[in-house]
Each structure stands twice: as structure tokens, then as C-alpha cells.
Design an enzyme around this catalytic site. Structure first.
Site: not given
Ligand code: URA
Length: 424
Positions: A82, A161, A168, A187
Site C-alpha cells: 500500500h 473508514d 476527512r 482496510k
Molecule cells: N489513504 C487512505 O486510505 N487513508 C488515508 O487516510 C490517507 C491515504
């Protein structure tokens, strides 16, 4: 419990109890907590942070807000990657088939881009016929047969999320170590991978530009992964300039295919191979990613992966109706072309979205023609701006107004990969 009490406690520097955090995350997931209260708590966390205990509880609550996938039936080792988000970051498109061709299963559940940072699914969707939605049974089958899947995370994977990230993004609360770490790791842990390699970006195009913050973020994520039984390692990599030449969906796919064919930009190949070596070692495989890339086997896996999801790997990629040029204003050496500015220009040309539900243009983006160290004279084309809508060109040029730093001498070369972090 009352959301206002939690907001006030965090605003004043207090610690939230495990019960309060679990109540908040389940309330957000179920839609019981109104967005203004959730956003107020997020802003208090941006300022006050979370203690280690709070972060552990917060992340666990986000994982448990949905389903944790079980990939144990696969007979290949699972390992994923990631990136914390950057400009021109098409690494996943090369890395996922490459590591699968080395013998691993790479269950890459990805997201769409938001703001200046491009999303892997948006890039893949530039390929004719390719579908991001793959049901769990099909996902497992493709992982077993091809070894590589890039797909949309289902609605049941860390749904907390989904709600928090969307909030956010529109409330200036992305740039926070605990919020980024819990968002990404919830995730990835829920996805069921046994191993995870993180590409943590620092520099102007990263969500946390300061390398010291990047290092704290990397350690925090490594610690969370290990606490949940996911072997996790992070590389801290520079994102002051775009990765490769292209930022924009189809333009980036073309560049990734070049890399799979044995060419492609040197920086893209360097980061991809460094991450691939980590993943291959983590999966205890006896393969050299550079040899596998050169052999063409990663390209074969790419073609199988694209085809398995309805895509035609031989179909020509879409191209923009308008291509304009951005030119050097004076003579000198290119010291730097700023990543954030290029990402913003690509976004304004239509490559990204301003709101989650906006469509993206597959053809829009920026293709650099010059990079750091090149000598240019006034009027030398520095980049092509691609778009279907010429009305968007002035805003893209405006984004690039201060993007170029010219110096009388060439800049010293900077390492792309700064540090490896294996402990939280
Ligand atoms: N990528 C994500 O999945 N979450 C974040 O908070 C920042 C980048």
C-alpha cells in the site's frame, strides 16, 4: 453516551475510553452520529492526536466495523503493498503482476483518487472493459489462478473508514498520523493479507510532506500491522517530484505497461523493484523480481489479470482531444518540478475528482518531457497537458505557475528510497 462529551474531552487534551471509541466508531458506521459531530471529533484528533491505546482501540473498532476476509484457503503466500498516496504513483500496476509472477498471491484491494492524489482503480478503469467490482468468490478464484487482483474493496470492508475518509476529505482532516494510519491499516488488515509492504511517501506530493512525520507514520502503521498478526515493513520514499513522467489515468497505464515490457522510467522501476524484493522476501519465495520483470512473465500476468476482469490488454488506450504545452520561462537547469503542482494540474484537467461522486476523465493528465537535471532554454516544452476540455487548460497552467525551480547548475541527485522501517 454523548458525542459532545467525546468532542470536548478530546478538544481539551483528554483520553477517550475504549467504550467511548467503540461507541463512536459503531455509531459512525451505522449513521447514528451526525457528520458535524464526527467531523468535530476528527478535527480534535488532528490537533490532539491519539495515545497508543486509543489508536489500537480505534483501529480495531474500524476493522470490526465490517468483515475480515479469510484468504487461508489459497495455496500461494499472500502479500500486498500500500502506498500512502502520491503523484504519478502507478507502482501497483507493475508491482502486483510482478510479485504474482514471482509466485505470491497479491490481493490488492484499492481505492479511487481524491484531490491531487490519483487512485489505482481510476487508472485501471482507463482500460477498455476492465471492471473494478469483483465478488469475493471470484476474487479468491483469480488470486489462486492468476495470483494478482486489483479490485475495489467491497462495502463490507472497514465501512467505518468509508464514512470517515469521505468526511476527512472535505473537512481538512486528512493530514494526521493516527487518522491516516488507522484508515490504511484497518482496510489492509481486514483484506486478509498475511504480509504487507508499505510505501510511505514524504515530500510536497505526500499527505504528510515532512520526512520526520513520514517516519512516524511508517512506524505507527508497522506497529498496527504487527499487533494484528500482519507482517509489515515500510519503505520511506521521496514524493517531491512526480514518480515517472505521467500523472493521469490512461497516461499512467501506458507508462506502467512500458515498465512491464522492460522499459519505463528509471525511478518507477527502482521503487517497484525495491518493494517487490521486500514482498518476495516476506513471502519466502526464491525469485529475483528484476529477472522476472526482464523475462516478460510479469507482462504475461498483467495480461491475464486485466483479461480476468473483462479488460482488453490489447485495446488502444484512450487519448485526449487537446494536448497543450507548458514551457520553460527562462534558461537553466531543472532543479525540481513540484509533485503537488503537477498533481493539481492533472486533477484540474479532469484526471481527479473534487467530490467523491464526480466522474474522472481517463484521458486527462500531465506528461512531463523534462525532469530534474535537464538543461532547458526559455520556451523549451516541459510537459504536455492532456484534456478533452480546453476550458480547463488555464486552471492547469495556473497550478503549474510556481512548479518549476530553475538553477544555474544541475541539482545534486537525491536518493529516492530514504529508509526501511521494520519495527513499530
Ligand atoms: N489513504 C487512505 O486510505 N487513508 C488515508 O487516510 C490517507 C491515504
Amino acid at each position: 453516551m454523548n458525542a459532545v462529551d467525546l468532542i470536548v474531552a478530546k478538544r481539551d487534551g483528554g483520553e477517550l475510553s475504549d467504550q467511548e471509541i467503540n461507541w463512536f466508531i459503531s455509531g459512525v458506521t451505522a449513521g447514528r452520529i451526525p457528520p458535524e459531530q464526527a467531523a468535530a471529533l476528527l478535527m480534535a484528533i488532528v490537533w490532539r492526536g491519539l495515545s497508543d491505546r486509543e489508536l489500537a482501540t480505534w483501529t480495531a473498532a474500524m476493522i470490526h466495523s465490517g468483515r475480515r476476509l479469510d484468504l487461508s484457503a489459497l495455496d500461494r503466500p499472500t502479500v500486498d503493498k500500500h502506498s500512502t498516496g502520491g503523484v504519478g504513483d502507478k507502482v501497483s500496476l507493475v508491482l502486483c503482476p510482478l510479485v504474482a509472477a514471482c509466485g505470491a498471491a497479491v490481493p490488492q484491494l484499492s481505492g479511487r483518487g481524491l484531490g491531487h492524489s490519483g487512485g489505482t482503480l481510476d487508472k485501471m478503469e482507463a482500460i477498455t472493459g476492465w471492471r473494478a467490482e469483483v465478488g469475493f468468490d471470484r476474487f479468491l478464484e483469480q488470486l489462486g489462478q492468476v495470483g494478482a487482483v486489483i479490485a475495489a474493496a467491497g462495502d463490507d470492508l472497514a465501512p467505518a473508514d468509508r464514512v470517515l475518509y469521505a468526511l476527512r476529505d472535505v473537512t481538512g482532516t486528512v493530514a494526521s498520523v493516527p487518522l491516516i494510519a488507522s484508515s490504511i491499516m484497518s482496510k489492509k488488515i481486514a483484506e486478509g493479507t498475511a504480509g504487507l509492504v508499505l510505501d510511505v511517501k514524504f515530500g510536497s506530493g505526500a499527505f504528510l510532506p515532512d520526512p520526520a512525520d513520514g517516519e512516524i507514520l511508517a512506524r505507527t502503521m508497522v506497529g498496527l500491522g504487527q499487533a494484528h498478526g500482519v507482517e509489515t515493513v515500510a519503505l520511506l520514499t521521496a514524493m517531491d517530484q512526480p514518480l515517472g513522467w505521467a500523472a493521469g489515468n490512461a497516461l499512467e497505464v501506458a507508462e506502467a505497461v512500458d515498465a512491464l515490457a522492460g522499459g519505463g522510467p528509471a525511478d518507477l522501476v527502482e521503487v517497484t523493484l525495491a518493494l517487490a524484493r521486500e514482498m518476495v522476501a516476506m513471502a519466502h519465495l526464491d525469485a529475483d523480481p528484476a529477472t522476472v520483470l526482464a523475462s516478460g512473465r510479469a507482462m504475461d500476468t498483467w495480461r491475464a489479470m486485466v483479461g480476468a476482469q473483462g479488460g482488453d490488454p490489447d485495446a488502444p488506450l484512450p487519448v485526449a482531444r487537446e494536448v497543450d504545452q507548458w514551457r520553460a520561462p527562462a534558461d537553466g537547469y531543472v532543479n525540481r518540478i513540484d509533485a503537488l503542482a503537477v498533481g493539481t494540474a492533472a486533477w484540474r484537467l479532469g484526471a481527479g475528482r473534487a467530490r467523491k461522486e464526480d466522474p474522472v476523465s481517463p484521458v486527462a493528465g500531465v506528461r512531463l518531457l523534462r525532469t530534474a537535471g535537464d538543461h532547458v532554454t526559455a520556451g523549451t516544452p516541459l510537459a504536455e497537458l492532456h484534456t478533452d476540455n480546453p476550458d480547463l487548460l488555464p486552471a492547469a497552467h495556473e497550478a503549474l505557475a510556481d512548479a518549476l525551480t530553475l538553477t544555474p547548475t544541475p541539482p545534486p541527485s537525491q536518493p529516492l528510497i530514504r529508509t526501511r522501517i521494520a519495527e513499530g
